[in-house]
Design a protein around this motif. Structure first.
Motif, PDB file in Angstrom:
ATOM      1  N   LEU A  12     -78.640 -79.773  54.230  1.00 21.01           N
ATOM      2  CA  LEU A  12     -79.201 -80.242  55.495  1.00 21.01           C
ATOM      3  C   LEU A  12     -78.291 -79.864  56.663  1.00 21.01           C
ATOM      4  O   LEU A  12     -77.727 -80.712  57.347  1.00 21.01           O
ATOM      5  CB  LEU A  12     -79.430 -81.749  55.443  1.00 21.01           C
ATOM      6  CG  LEU A  12     -80.633 -82.208  54.617  1.00 21.01           C
ATOM      7  CD1 LEU A  12     -80.634 -83.723  54.466  1.00 21.01           C
ATOM      8  CD2 LEU A  12     -81.943 -81.734  55.248  1.00 21.01           C
ATOM      9  N   GLU A  13     -78.140 -78.546  56.874  1.00 17.54           N
ATOM     10  CA  GLU A  13     -77.417 -78.082  58.055  1.00 17.54           C
ATOM     11  C   GLU A  13     -78.382 -78.120  59.247  1.00 17.54           C
ATOM     12  O   GLU A  13     -79.568 -78.427  59.091  1.00 17.54           O
ATOM     13  CB  GLU A  13     -76.885 -76.666  57.836  1.00 17.54           C
ATOM     14  CG  GLU A  13     -77.964 -75.631  57.578  1.00 17.54           C
ATOM     15  CD  GLU A  13     -77.403 -74.301  57.134  1.00 17.54           C
ATOM     16  OE1 GLU A  13     -76.186 -74.162  57.033  1.00 17.54           O
ATOM     17  OE2 GLU A  13     -78.201 -73.384  56.875  1.00 17.54           O
ATOM     18  N   LEU A  14     -77.882 -77.796  60.433  1.00 22.13           N
ATOM     19  CA  LEU A  14     -78.701 -77.942  61.631  1.00 22.13           C
ATOM     20  C   LEU A  14     -79.502 -76.665  61.886  1.00 22.13           C
ATOM     21  O   LEU A  14     -79.398 -76.039  62.931  1.00 22.13           O
ATOM     22  CB  LEU A  14     -77.809 -78.274  62.828  1.00 22.13           C
ATOM     23  CG  LEU A  14     -78.471 -79.011  63.992  1.00 22.13           C
ATOM     24  CD1 LEU A  14     -79.040 -80.339  63.542  1.00 22.13           C
ATOM     25  CD2 LEU A  14     -77.461 -79.242  65.109  1.00 22.13           C
ATOM     26  N   GLY A  15     -80.308 -76.269  60.899  1.00 24.05           N
ATOM     27  CA  GLY A  15     -81.132 -75.076  61.012  1.00 24.05           C
ATOM     28  C   GLY A  15     -82.608 -75.420  61.084  1.00 24.05           C
ATOM     29  O   GLY A  15     -83.005 -76.582  60.893  1.00 24.05           O
ATOM     30  N   GLY A  16     -83.446 -74.416  61.346  1.00 18.75           N
ATOM     31  CA  GLY A  16     -84.866 -74.635  61.522  1.00 18.75           C
ATOM     32  C   GLY A  16     -85.555 -75.203  60.288  1.00 18.75           C
ATOM     33  O   GLY A  16     -86.321 -76.169  60.379  1.00 18.75           O
ATOM     34  N   ILE A  44     -74.740 -81.455  58.029  1.00 18.15           N
ATOM     35  CA  ILE A  44     -74.604 -82.249  59.247  1.00 18.15           C
ATOM     36  C   ILE A  44     -75.750 -83.244  59.446  1.00 18.15           C
ATOM     37  O   ILE A  44     -75.608 -84.244  60.142  1.00 18.15           O
ATOM     38  CB  ILE A  44     -74.487 -81.299  60.478  1.00 18.15           C
ATOM     39  CG1 ILE A  44     -73.965 -82.067  61.702  1.00 18.15           C
ATOM     40  CG2 ILE A  44     -75.805 -80.618  60.774  1.00 18.15           C
ATOM     41  CD1 ILE A  44     -73.603 -81.159  62.867  1.00 18.15           C
ATOM     42  N   LEU A  45     -76.898 -82.997  58.773  1.00 15.38           N
ATOM     43  CA  LEU A  45     -78.055 -83.883  58.933  1.00 15.38           C
ATOM     44  C   LEU A  45     -78.172 -84.937  57.822  1.00 15.38           C
ATOM     45  O   LEU A  45     -79.147 -85.682  57.776  1.00 15.38           O
ATOM     46  CB  LEU A  45     -79.344 -83.052  58.980  1.00 15.38           C
ATOM     47  CG  LEU A  45     -79.523 -82.133  60.187  1.00 15.38           C
ATOM     48  CD1 LEU A  45     -80.774 -81.297  60.037  1.00 15.38           C
ATOM     49  CD2 LEU A  45     -79.578 -82.930  61.481  1.00 15.38           C
ATOM     50  N   ASP A  46     -77.161 -85.019  56.946  1.00 19.71           N
ATOM     51  CA  ASP A  46     -77.223 -85.982  55.839  1.00 19.71           C
ATOM     52  C   ASP A  46     -77.390 -87.417  56.335  1.00 19.71           C
ATOM     53  O   ASP A  46     -78.207 -88.188  55.813  1.00 19.71           O
ATOM     54  CB  ASP A  46     -75.955 -85.892  54.977  1.00 19.71           C
ATOM     55  CG  ASP A  46     -75.931 -84.664  54.084  1.00 19.71           C
ATOM     56  OD1 ASP A  46     -76.921 -83.898  54.107  1.00 19.71           O
ATOM     57  OD2 ASP A  46     -74.924 -84.462  53.384  1.00 19.71           O
ATOM     58  N   ASN A  47     -76.591 -87.798  57.332  1.00 19.74           N
ATOM     59  CA  ASN A  47     -76.661 -89.180  57.836  1.00 19.74           C
ATOM     60  C   ASN A  47     -78.016 -89.486  58.448  1.00 19.74           C
ATOM     61  O   ASN A  47     -78.565 -90.585  58.254  1.00 19.74           O
ATOM     62  CB  ASN A  47     -75.555 -89.417  58.865  1.00 19.74           C
ATOM     63  CG  ASN A  47     -74.174 -89.486  58.237  1.00 19.74           C
ATOM     64  OD1 ASN A  47     -74.042 -89.738  57.036  1.00 19.74           O
ATOM     65  ND2 ASN A  47     -73.142 -89.247  59.022  1.00 19.74           N
TER      66      ASN A  47
END
Length: 381
Positions: A12-16, A44-47
């Motif tokens: 979950l990185e900050l990608g599309g 970065i989007l785990d939380n």
């Protein structure tokens, strides 16, 4: 009875693809669907996933992007165990590693409907032939346990059929959804935003938003900046993103003497605001699905110069909606960026034409299309 759906993604990185997946699982109609999300290595989007889904966000840390037979086997076993426990009627996978491991885990766990979204293939002509054919072989084999495919671009659909990965009638085009109004209506004081970011007030801004990985060729953007700097002094270059090539990008900026001409902003959650200070958007990708940043930029009123690959050229028709160049053709890219900077009439024309194509990229339309697909496929099993 609600349909239980589990999305599976590698990181979950900050990608599309990641933002789309998180948006989908949190916006499917709760009266019809119960949603779960499985992700792998830390992102970065785990939380945010945990905040939105609580215990329905599950992490299998052994599922990593890099190939590692030991971790891949453990991830496959753990995914199978998790799916047997939560018993979804549908799994929906994203990205290459999660796509392959997730679909096989779904098959072993007895999940009836196994969907995979192709956000761009994990292989390209820029890979060595053995690597390319290994990935194609794995995709062909895994297609045997795939109920249906979703493609974000016509180009990926045609390529999948040509390579024997997708069978005719087993795929649907659903565009990568964007919150159009959020980008279109963002309110920003340009000077204040530039000051906040430490960007010169008197320069035109050339921007790129991308993960710093080989697929996106971010070093090309740095080298394009050098070419333009030698010809003019009215430009400043901004990159939003991060990733494995961060250190090499920093070294290249110093090597080329661009420290005063460049801003590396890292991952940002105010991209819609930053777009409002950008004059020209650039994308140097070697291959793509159809990246979210293209409709985001047009919704923000930013014209672009992008590589003529895959979904890029599907949206950005050269000379009509934007300007395109061949991957690694840095001279052509720099010339077209300069042309767009200098021609206000062209910038306005491209934005107007680009905004006419945004309707099919609405995030709500993407979610509704997936809901209809899920209901239709469940009705056939």
């Amino acid at each position: 009875m609600k349909i239980r759906v589990c999305h599976i993604i590698t990181k979950l990185e900050l990608g599309g693809a990641q933002k789309n997946t998180l948006y989908t699982v949190s916006h499917l109609d709760p009266s019809k669907f119960e949603t779960f999300l499985i992700s792998g290595e830390e992102g970065i989007l785990d939380n945010e996933a945990s905040e939105k889904l609580g215990e329905r966000a599950i992490f299998v840390r052994e599922m990593k992007r890099s190939i590692n037979p030991f971790f891949d086997l453990i991830a496959l076993i753990k995914l199978t165990i998790v799916l047997k426990k939560i018993k979804p009627q549908i799994i929906h996978t994203h990205s290459s590693k999660a796509g392959i491991l997730g679909r096989w885990a779904g098959f072993f766990a007895g999940v009836k409907v196994r969907i995979h979204t192709i956000h761009g293939f994990g292989f390209s002509p820029f890979h060595s032939l053995p690597v390319r054919w290994l990935f194609i072989f794995l995709e062909r084999i895994t297609s045997l346990v795939t109920t249906h495919f979703i493609c974000v671009s016509e180009n990926n659909l045609k390529e999948g059929i040509r390579l024997g990965i997708i069978k005719e009638g087993k795929a649907k085009i659903i565009r990568s959804g964007v919150e159009i109004e959020k980008f279109m209506n963002a309110k920003v004081e340009v000077e204040e935003k530039k000051k906040e970011l430490g960007i010169p007030l008197d320069k035109k801004i050339i921007g790129m938003v991308a993960c710093f990985k080989p697929q996106k060729a971010p070093l090309d953007f740095v080298r394009i900046a050098r070419i333009l700097k030698e010809k003019r002094d009215d430009l400043h270059f901004v990159m939003i993103g991060d990733g494995e090539l961060r250190e090499r990008i920093e070294e290249e900026i110093i090597r080329l003497g661009l420290e005063k001409n460049f801003s590396l902003l890292g991952w940002r959650k105010d991209v819609e605001e930053i777009f409002k200070i950008v004059d020209v958007f650039v994308l140097t990708s070697l291959w793509e699905g159809l990246p979210q940043v293209i409709p985001q930029a047009y919704a923000s009123g930013v014209p672009m110069v992008v590589t003529d690959v895959d979904g890029n050229k599907e949206f950005v028709e050269d000379g009509i909606i934007g300007l395109t160049f061949k991957p690694h053709d840095l001279e052509s890219a720099s010339e077209k960026i300069a042309e767009l900077v200098d021609r206000k009439d062209l910038r306005e024309k491209f934005v107007m034409e680009g905004r006419d194509k945004l309707k099919e990229f609405e995030a709500e339309f993407m979610v509704k299309s997936q809901e209809n697909l899920y209901i239709g496929l469940i009705g056939k099993v």
